[in-house]
Design a protein around this motif. Structure first.
Motif, PDB file in Angstrom:
ATOM      1  N   LEU A 349     -19.627  18.673  44.890  1.00 54.20           N
ATOM      2  CA  LEU A 349     -18.987  19.939  44.513  1.00 54.20           C
ATOM      3  C   LEU A 349     -19.461  21.080  45.413  1.00 54.20           C
ATOM      4  CD1 LEU A 349     -17.207  20.757  42.050  1.00 54.20           C
ATOM      5  CD2 LEU A 349     -19.304  21.221  40.810  1.00 54.20           C
ATOM      6  N   VAL A 350     -20.777  21.165  45.593  1.00 54.52           N
ATOM      7  CA  VAL A 350     -21.339  22.277  46.363  1.00 54.52           C
ATOM      8  C   VAL A 350     -20.998  22.150  47.849  1.00 54.52           C
ATOM      9  CG1 VAL A 350     -23.504  23.347  47.112  1.00 54.52           C
ATOM     10  CG2 VAL A 350     -23.189  22.707  44.719  1.00 54.52           C
ATOM     11  N   ILE A 351     -21.167  20.946  48.413  1.00 54.64           N
ATOM     12  CA  ILE A 351     -20.910  20.778  49.851  1.00 54.64           C
ATOM     13  C   ILE A 351     -19.423  20.982  50.143  1.00 54.64           C
ATOM     14  CG2 ILE A 351     -21.041  19.198  51.818  1.00 54.64           C
ATOM     15  CD1 ILE A 351     -23.399  17.838  50.397  1.00 54.64           C
ATOM     16  N   PHE A 352     -18.580  20.432  49.275  1.00 51.75           N
ATOM     17  CA  PHE A 352     -17.146  20.586  49.479  1.00 51.75           C
ATOM     18  C   PHE A 352     -16.731  22.050  49.381  1.00 51.75           C
ATOM     19  CE2 PHE A 352     -12.735  20.741  48.065  1.00 51.75           C
ATOM     20  CZ  PHE A 352     -12.132  19.902  48.990  1.00 51.75           C
ATOM     21  N   GLY A 353     -17.223  22.733  48.372  1.00 50.94           N
ATOM     22  CA  GLY A 353     -16.801  24.117  48.151  1.00 50.94           C
ATOM     23  C   GLY A 353     -17.382  25.072  49.173  1.00 50.94           C
ATOM     24  N   GLY A 357     -15.008  24.001  52.188  1.00 59.67           N
ATOM     25  CA  GLY A 357     -13.957  24.901  51.724  1.00 59.67           C
ATOM     26  C   GLY A 357     -13.907  26.186  52.519  1.00 59.67           C
ATOM     27  N   ILE A 358     -15.036  26.868  52.595  1.00 60.33           N
ATOM     28  CA  ILE A 358     -15.057  28.165  53.275  1.00 60.33           C
ATOM     29  C   ILE A 358     -14.692  28.005  54.752  1.00 60.33           C
ATOM     30  CG2 ILE A 358     -16.563  30.049  54.023  1.00 60.33           C
ATOM     31  CD1 ILE A 358     -17.994  29.843  51.355  1.00 60.33           C
ATOM     32  N   THR A 359     -15.330  27.049  55.434  1.00 63.40           N
ATOM     33  CA  THR A 359     -15.016  26.890  56.856  1.00 63.40           C
ATOM     34  C   THR A 359     -13.555  26.510  57.047  1.00 63.40           C
ATOM     35  OG1 THR A 359     -15.716  24.580  56.767  1.00 63.40           O
ATOM     36  CG2 THR A 359     -17.351  26.163  57.524  1.00 63.40           C
ATOM     37  N   GLY A 360     -13.033  25.692  56.141  1.00 63.47           N
ATOM     38  CA  GLY A 360     -11.662  25.217  56.281  1.00 63.47           C
ATOM     39  C   GLY A 360     -10.649  26.340  56.208  1.00 63.47           C
ATOM     40  N   VAL A 361     -10.788  27.185  55.214  1.00 64.16           N
ATOM     41  CA  VAL A 361      -9.819  28.273  55.065  1.00 64.16           C
ATOM     42  C   VAL A 361      -9.913  29.217  56.259  1.00 64.16           C
ATOM     43  CG1 VAL A 361      -9.134  30.224  53.645  1.00 64.16           C
ATOM     44  CG2 VAL A 361      -9.839  28.110  52.572  1.00 64.16           C
ATOM     45  N   VAL A 362     -11.125  29.451  56.723  1.00 63.22           N
ATOM     46  CA  VAL A 362     -11.293  30.394  57.827  1.00 63.22           C
ATOM     47  C   VAL A 362     -10.705  29.841  59.125  1.00 63.22           C
ATOM     48  CG1 VAL A 362     -12.990  31.584  59.253  1.00 63.22           C
ATOM     49  CG2 VAL A 362     -13.241  31.569  56.781  1.00 63.22           C
ATOM     50  N   ILE A 363     -11.051  28.620  59.482  1.00 63.47           N
ATOM     51  CA  ILE A 363     -10.533  28.121  60.759  1.00 63.47           C
ATOM     52  C   ILE A 363      -9.061  27.757  60.675  1.00 63.47           C
ATOM     53  CG2 ILE A 363     -12.750  27.333  61.666  1.00 63.47           C
ATOM     54  CD1 ILE A 363     -12.169  24.587  60.809  1.00 63.47           C
ATOM     55  N   PHE A 382     -14.783  19.090  58.587  1.00 63.21           N
ATOM     56  CA  PHE A 382     -14.284  17.960  57.806  1.00 63.21           C
ATOM     57  C   PHE A 382     -15.359  16.952  57.440  1.00 63.21           C
ATOM     58  CE2 PHE A 382     -12.755  16.425  62.090  1.00 63.21           C
ATOM     59  CZ  PHE A 382     -13.462  15.239  62.137  1.00 63.21           C
ATOM     60  N   HIS A 383     -16.519  17.009  58.088  1.00 63.58           N
ATOM     61  CA  HIS A 383     -17.598  16.172  57.569  1.00 63.58           C
ATOM     62  C   HIS A 383     -18.121  16.735  56.248  1.00 63.58           C
ATOM     63  CE1 HIS A 383     -17.618  14.165  61.500  1.00 63.58           C
ATOM     64  NE2 HIS A 383     -18.149  13.162  60.847  1.00 63.58           N
ATOM     65  N   MET A 384     -18.002  18.044  56.084  1.00 64.55           N
ATOM     66  CA  MET A 384     -18.450  18.606  54.805  1.00 64.55           C
ATOM     67  C   MET A 384     -17.395  18.427  53.713  1.00 64.55           C
ATOM     68  SD  MET A 384     -20.798  21.879  55.817  1.00 64.55           S
ATOM     69  CE  MET A 384     -19.747  22.689  57.006  1.00 64.55           C
ATOM     70  N   THR A 385     -16.132  18.273  54.079  1.00 67.55           N
ATOM     71  CA  THR A 385     -15.133  18.008  53.039  1.00 67.55           C
ATOM     72  C   THR A 385     -15.051  16.518  52.727  1.00 67.55           C
ATOM     73  OG1 THR A 385     -13.392  17.920  54.707  1.00 67.55           O
ATOM     74  CG2 THR A 385     -13.657  19.991  53.553  1.00 67.55           C
ATOM     75  N   THR A 390     -15.753  13.957  49.517  1.00 67.76           N
ATOM     76  CA  THR A 390     -15.129  12.741  48.995  1.00 67.76           C
ATOM     77  C   THR A 390     -16.083  11.542  48.966  1.00 67.76           C
ATOM     78  OG1 THR A 390     -13.060  13.533  49.934  1.00 67.76           O
ATOM     79  CG2 THR A 390     -13.114  11.249  49.207  1.00 67.76           C
ATOM     80  N   ALA A 391     -16.675  11.213  50.120  1.00 66.75           N
ATOM     81  CA  ALA A 391     -17.484   9.992  50.184  1.00 66.75           C
ATOM     82  C   ALA A 391     -18.654  10.072  49.209  1.00 66.75           C
ATOM     83  CB  ALA A 391     -17.984   9.761  51.611  1.00 66.75           C
ATOM     84  N   LEU A 392     -19.299  11.232  49.139  1.00 62.26           N
ATOM     85  CA  LEU A 392     -20.463  11.367  48.258  1.00 62.26           C
ATOM     86  C   LEU A 392     -20.042  11.210  46.798  1.00 62.26           C
ATOM     87  CD1 LEU A 392     -23.419  11.872  47.966  1.00 62.26           C
ATOM     88  CD2 LEU A 392     -23.054  14.301  48.284  1.00 62.26           C
ATOM     89  N   CYS A 393     -18.897  11.777  46.456  1.00 69.43           N
ATOM     90  CA  CYS A 393     -18.384  11.651  45.093  1.00 69.43           C
ATOM     91  C   CYS A 393     -18.090  10.187  44.779  1.00 69.43           C
ATOM     92  CB  CYS A 393     -17.139  12.499  44.948  1.00 69.43           C
ATOM     93  SG  CYS A 393     -16.327  12.311  43.372  1.00 69.43           S
TER      94      CYS A 393
END
Lengths: 568, 146
Positions: A349-353, A357-363, A382-385, A390-393
């Motif tokens: 949850l934390v890594i994705f968000g 999440g933040i880097t994704g919306v910005v770039i 995308f390694h953080m998403t 996903t993979a960690l979940c």
């Protein structure tokens, strides 16, 4: 022959064919993860410029294999397992047409093996994206097509399961939220796979010399596949967040309708958001870019932010109902941090968000993409998403599937308890380091950023070496976490003793706490009122921190952009 | 809401947009155009690649191919140009170092970007789209003079 057993923990009826399909998909997923994670280590050690392990041709070859095995084979095999879980098992019904399920499985496996063979044989050094007119051996495309057809069959079987369950009235009311989320993932999967056919079939013909293909059209349709497939991941792992929250701490769904609407937004807007891959492309105009990446993408992002609030808020309420009511954060400090299902959920949850999440919306903003496109900020994001999210979940889900579906103890349970932290820390370090390196313009997918043999040398500032080293160290940590996961999964499945219902109920080593004693899933009216009165003061603080980070990062990027050459 | 508004707003007020003049071309046509541009303004050669110095306001043609950027450009600070990017073979990536300005270069498409260098210096072009095993040696050069 249909046979059911009743799960001693959840009381669900589990049909043997469905469980068997689920097991095989999950195990095959882990095998592909193993290939991908070994490739990852080699790549991290190559891009860590001081180590620079692989030669150039093998770097690109392994990079191709890494992308395919992680992003396509591992994830989609696991998602098919999730569909078998959210379908026949959660809905308490029989598995329709199990033979078709096996046909899908074998097509996927044959496709994956074919493609992998041609990649490792050096016949397809085209990277995951295989941008036309860069050409691979035709069998490379054929393998992916077979894989996609197999996945499509399994997805359609999931829809058939919904119909069967409804007709045979195996559940009351609407389908559970987790199944609803999986349904979203399945719908997006169909959209994705259709685009996959639309692009890989012509590319296959093109590789045989039967037709022409426009490079820009390829890029557009490829990303309708490539990015939508990431949304299958998001929908699937968000479903798994709800599932893990319920299993580990009795997390509640605060508002079914809001969560379901958020899932529905994914379906509506996600294909259009794929446009953010073409923001600095010559083929499409600014209106198209802005429309697709703002109006469409932000609604999909909004959906993620809704889940990003309701999942932790549901955890908070679940914990408060279990008696952790002091202050704003007792629910969090007293959370079951030693339960690998919970720690994986929370870190995901934390890594994705915060990270992805933040880097994704910005770039993904049209103009800011100018300072991000094809730099290491992309793989950082995308390694953080996909990996941190996903993979960690999915790893967390695995620790619950092992006892509940495979009926095995989690082997090396002590290792399993630290595995999510190890993997999460590695990915976070790597993701952040890549993002910073990319900010200096370090390109992604590049064998040698010291440009030793280039005609015009490029000298990055020394701090870039520091970031690349941090990326290497993060990669090693994540590799250790990943390989531990494979070890635990394989040892549990193949070398563990099958447990009886009695043994699962009586606990003992290797069983996560939610399995031994499932937190209460339903509550009385008084409890619900009390929970409502307490609200979610802790989650609100976390959300405020999130928005502050987001706003700072967003406007910093605009500032950096404004200092560049004028261009337009 | 701010995010919804800021992208169109930047098109109107901001200085950096990826719009450009977008047109179709063919690899051969673009190569001819680049050669004409080189003949017209060539002032020297560096590492076997022609160096050109076009007047302010000119159309610049920069061709990417496996694995070089042709030609080397000499520009004036504060002058504006139209930079045409295209590829002779496969996808390449235009990444200007150290500004970190990135654009996709696609064969068959002419991406004409209005640019105005705001600082002088010896800049590099890095290829940042994978283009085969020589990808990492594909660098080019832009000189910006006062």
């Amino acid at each position: 022959m249909i046979s059911f057993r009743t799960c001693p923990v959840t009381g669900l009826k589990i049909e043997s064919q469905a469980a068997s399909l689920l097991r095989w998909h999950a195990v095959t997923a882990v095998v592909h993860f193993l290939i991908g994670v070994c490739a990852a280590l080699l790549l991290a050690l190559t891009r860590w410029q001081a180590v620079h392990l692989l030669p150039a041709d093998w770097y690109y070859r392994i990079l191709t294999a890494h992308g395919l095995n992680m992003l396509i084979f591992f994830i989609i095999f696991f998602e098919m397992a999730v569909l078998y879980f959210a379908g026949p098992i959660l809905l308490n019904c029989r598995q329709p047409a199990p033979k078709l399920g096996w046909l899908g499985y074998w097509l996927m496996l044959i496709g994956a093996c074919t493609t992998n063979y041609f990649v490792f044989a050096g016949k397809a050094d085209v990277l995951f994206t295989s941008y036309v007119p860069l050409k691979a051996h035709p069998a490379y495309y054929l393998g992916i097509i077979l894989f996609a057809v197999g996945a499509l069959i399994s997805t359609l079987l999931f829809f058939a399961t919904l119909v069967v369950a409804r007709r045979e009235k195996t559940y009351t009311g609407s389908i559970p939220l987790v199944s609803f989320g999986a349904l979203t993932a399945a719908i997006i999967a169909v959209i994705t796979l259709v685009h996959g056919a639309l692009i890989y079939v012509p590319t296959f013909f093109w590789s045989l010399g039967w037709m022409q293909l426009d490079p820009e059209v390829y890029r557009m349709v490829f990303w309708a596949l490539g990015h939508s497939s990431q949304q299958i991941n998001v929908a699937a792992h968000v479903s798994c967040w709800y599932l893990l929250a319920a299993l580990t701490v009795g997390g509640v769904v605060l508002n079914e309708r809001v969560s379901r609407t958020a899932f529905f937004l994914y379906v509506l807007f996600i294909s259009m958001a794929s446009a953010h891959h073409l923001l600095v492309d010559p083929g499409v105009g600014p209106a198209w870019k802005v429309w697709n990446t703002s109006y469409a993408m932000y609604l999909a992002v909004l959906a993620s932010m809704v889940h990003g609030f309701t999942v932790p808020a549901g955890i908070e309420t679940g914990q408060r109902l279990r008696g952790f009511t002091q202050g704003r954060f007792q629910w969090l400090t007293r959370a079951p941090w030693g339960d690998p299902g919970f720690s994986a959920l929370w870190l995901s949850l934390v890594i994705f968000g915060f990270g992805g999440g933040i880097t994704g919306v910005v770039i993904g903003t049209e103009q800011i993409n100018i300072i991000a496109h094809n730099t290491m900020r992309l793989p950082g994001h995308f390694h953080m998403t996909v990996v941190g999210g996903t993979a960690l979940c999915f790893m967390g889900v695995t620790y619950y599937l092992l006892p509940l579906i495979f009926r095995k103890r989690v082997a090396f349970y002590k290792l399993a308890q630290i595995q999510p932290y190890l993997f999460g820390a590695g990915i976070t370090l790597m993701g952040i380091a890549m993002t910073y390196a990319g900010t200096f313009g370090v390109p992604r997918r590049h064998w040698d950023v010291s440009f030793t043999h280039a005609p015009f040398p490029v000298q990055f500032p020394p701090v870039v070496d520091l970031f690349l080293a941090a990326m290497g160290v993060g990669g090693i940590l994540a590799f250790l976490g990943g390989i531990s996961y494979c070890l635990i999964a394989v040892a549990s499945v193949f070398f563990g003793k099958t447990l009886s219902d009695e043994e699962i109920r009586s606990g003992g080593p290797g069983l996560p706490p939610g399995v031994v004693r499932l937190p209460r899933q339903t509550h009385s009216q008084e409890q619900a009122d009390e929970a409502h009165r307490q609200g979610n003061p802790g989650t609100v603080v976390l959300v405020v921190i999130f928005f502050v980070c987001f706003v700072l990062y967003y406007f910093t990027n605009w500032k950096v952009l404004s200092m560049l050459w004028k261009v337009g | 809401m701010i995010m919804f508004a800021i992208m169109p707003l930047w098109h109107w007020k901001g200085g950096q947009n990826p719009s450009g003049i977008r047109g179709r071309t063919t690899p051969q046509e673009f190569r001819q155009r680049t050669e004409r541009f080189i003949q017209e303004y060539q002032v020297g050669t560096e590492k076997g690649i022609p160096v050109v110095q076009p007047p302010p306001g000119a159309d610049l043609y920069l061709e990417a191919s496996m694995w070089s950027w042709r030609p080397v450009l000499k520009l004036k600070k504060g002058a504006s140009y139209t930079l045409h990017l295209s590829s002779f073979d496969i996808n390449h990536g235009f990444s200007l170092y150290p500004m970190n300005l990135n654009f996709q270069v696609v064969p068959g498409y002419d991406y004409g970007l209005k640019v105005m260098p705001n600082r002088s210096g010896d800049l590099r072009i890095i290829c940042n789209e994978f283009c085969g095993v020589g990808h990492h040696i594909m660098t080019g050069k832009i000189l910006v003079e006062e």
